[in-house]
Design an enzyme around this catalytic site. Structure first.
Site, PDB file in Angstrom:
ATOM      1  N   ASP A  47      -4.012  -4.174  -1.132  1.00  0.00           N
ATOM      2  CA  ASP A  47      -5.184  -4.836  -1.719  1.00  0.00           C
ATOM      3  C   ASP A  47      -6.460  -4.353  -1.020  1.00  0.00           C
ATOM      4  OD1 ASP A  47      -4.871  -6.179   0.675  1.00  0.00           O
ATOM      5  OD2 ASP A  47      -5.041  -8.190  -0.187  1.00  0.00           O
ATOM      6  N   SER A  48      -6.301  -3.465  -0.017  1.00  0.00           N
ATOM      7  CA  SER A  48      -7.459  -2.779   0.567  1.00  0.00           C
ATOM      8  C   SER A  48      -8.162  -1.942  -0.500  1.00  0.00           C
ATOM      9  CB  SER A  48      -7.027  -1.888   1.739  1.00  0.00           C
ATOM     10  OG  SER A  48      -5.901  -1.094   1.413  1.00  0.00           O
ATOM     11  N   ASP A  86       1.121  -4.827  -3.051  1.00  0.00           N
ATOM     12  CA  ASP A  86       0.571  -5.816  -2.122  1.00  0.00           C
ATOM     13  C   ASP A  86       0.085  -7.026  -2.920  1.00  0.00           C
ATOM     14  OD1 ASP A  86      -0.154  -6.680   0.370  1.00  0.00           O
ATOM     15  OD2 ASP A  86      -1.997  -5.481   0.480  1.00  0.00           O
ATOM     16  N   LYS A 116       4.680  -6.849  -0.743  1.00  0.00           N
ATOM     17  CA  LYS A 116       4.279  -7.297   0.594  1.00  0.00           C
ATOM     18  C   LYS A 116       3.387  -8.507   0.437  1.00  0.00           C
ATOM     19  CE  LYS A 116       0.811  -5.236   3.108  1.00  0.00           C
ATOM     20  NZ  LYS A 116      -0.074  -6.395   3.331  1.00  0.00           N
ATOM     21  N   GLU A 118       1.106 -11.623   2.961  1.00  0.00           N
ATOM     22  CA  GLU A 118       0.597 -11.912   4.302  1.00  0.00           C
ATOM     23  C   GLU A 118       0.992 -13.314   4.753  1.00  0.00           C
ATOM     24  OE1 GLU A 118      -3.653 -11.272   4.488  1.00  0.00           O
ATOM     25  OE2 GLU A 118      -3.480  -9.215   3.723  1.00  0.00           O
ATOM     26  N   GLU A 185      -0.079  -6.218  12.211  1.00  0.00           N
ATOM     27  CA  GLU A 185      -1.415  -5.586  12.240  1.00  0.00           C
ATOM     28  C   GLU A 185      -2.214  -6.079  13.449  1.00  0.00           C
ATOM     29  OE1 GLU A 185      -3.575  -5.632   8.542  1.00  0.00           O
ATOM     30  OE2 GLU A 185      -5.451  -5.023   9.510  1.00  0.00           O
TER      31      GLU A 185
HETATM   32  O1  KIV Z   1      -4.071  -3.745   1.810  1.00  0.00           O
HETATM   33  C1  KIV Z   1      -3.730  -3.049   2.760  1.00  0.00           C
HETATM   34  O2  KIV Z   1      -3.948  -1.836   2.803  1.00  0.00           O
HETATM   35  C2  KIV Z   1      -3.071  -3.719   3.865  1.00  0.00           C
HETATM   36  C3  KIV Z   1      -3.196  -3.072   5.202  1.00  0.00           C
HETATM   37  C4  KIV Z   1      -4.466  -3.507   5.835  1.00  0.00           C
HETATM   38  C5  KIV Z   1      -2.063  -3.414   6.054  1.00  0.00           C
HETATM   39  O3  KIV Z   1      -2.538  -4.768   3.700  1.00  0.00           O
END
Ligand code: KIV
Length: 285
Positions: A47-48, A86, A116, A118, A185
């Site tokens: 989600d970056s 994500d 993934k 968090e 992280e």
């Molecule tokens: O979204 C992403 O790229 C991430 C990384 C910061 C681990 O979750």
């Protein structure tokens, strides 16, 4: 180079054999193609992308639909690589059943191999529910960017003994809930080294030291494509921003000075058509 896609259990074998796992993010078709050709083990459609692709100040505005679209593009670019979607903020916070529905969307529409999300102790029931639905889950603890409001910014975690204890509790909760891999992280290497030894599942690092079972970097940091800020844990392998800016500057100069386009960039009339064309335009004189 043709390559076979790893299955999740093969990453556990790699951990057992001490073979490190190389992981990057990707958000688009060409970068996914380059990553696969370069021999990457896993790709995260993070989600970056909120910052790296859309220019948002953080990851909070990112939606499910945006993530799915980018997962589809990455899957097309890297058909033989283990791809992880994500889960964006809001897609798993409300309830276990909504979390399962959104995880299923990632697999059915995005074509990913795993998701993934968090959090540790506090999202253990979400992990359990998604795993029970048959989805491979990767946990993400330590600095969790979706919670930077609560964490007081992008701050490393586990730097005091008490805080390290909380990170360890999160790691244990993620494994117990059934996740098959864990990302840590921005946590001191001694804390992540302890967790890596303690857990049976592969433990990956982004800013958590060398002792983990593998490393993740955000591709835009790695290639120097995102320059707004660079976390301490980044190693930059290229300066693509400079290459792109210089190429565009050169193009602007060539246009202004009529160095572009050149003859080889033009489509010429077919043989014998020039004379007819000269006749034709006389009508417009
Ligand atoms: O979204 C992403 O790229 C991430 C990384 C910061 C681990 O979750």
């Amino acid at each position: 180079m043709s390559k076979r896609k790893y299955m999740i259990h093969e990453f556990c074998q790699m951990k057992a054999e001490g073979q490190k796992i190389a992981w990057i993010t990707s958000y688009d078709f060409p970068t996914a193609q380059f990553a696969e050709a370069a021999g990457i083990d896993m790709i995260l459609v993070g989600d970056s992308l909120g910052m790296c692709v859309y220019g948002y100040p953080g990851t909070i505005p990112v939606t499910m639909d945006q993530c799915i679209t980018h997962c589809e593009a990455v899957r097309r670019g890297a058909p033989s690589t283990f791809v992880i979607g994500d889960m964006p903020f809001g897609s798993y916070q409300v309830s276990d059943s909504e979390a399962v529905q959104n995880a299923v969307r990632f697999l059915k529409e995005g074509g990913v191999d795993a998701i993934k999300l968090e959090g540790g102790v506090r999202i253990a029931s979400r992990i359990r529910s998604i795993v029970d639905a048959g989805v491979v889950v990767i946990g993400h603890i330590g600095l969790t960017p979706q919670s930077t409001g609560q964490l007081g910014g992008h701050k490393a975690q586990g730097r005091t003994a008490d805080s390290a204890g909380l990170v360890i509790e999160d790691a244990l909760a993620v494994e117990t809930a059934g996740a098959q891999m864990l990302l840590i992280e921005a946590v001191p290497p001694e804390v992540s080294a302890f967790i890596t030894k303690k857990l049976g599942i592969p433990v990956l690092s982004i800013g958590a030291g060398l002792e983990c079972d593998g490393q993740l970097l955000i591709v835009s940091d790695l290639i120097g494509h995102f320059t707004a800020f660079t976390p301490k844990f980044v190693k930059r392998y290229a300066n693509v921003a400079e290459i792109i800016t210089n190429a565009i500057k050169e193009y602007v100069w060539d246009v202004k000075t009529q160095k572009f386009p050149r003859d080889e960039n033009c489509y010429h009339m077919l043989p014998g058509e020039e004379a007819k064309f000269s006749e034709l335009i006389k009508r417009y004189a």
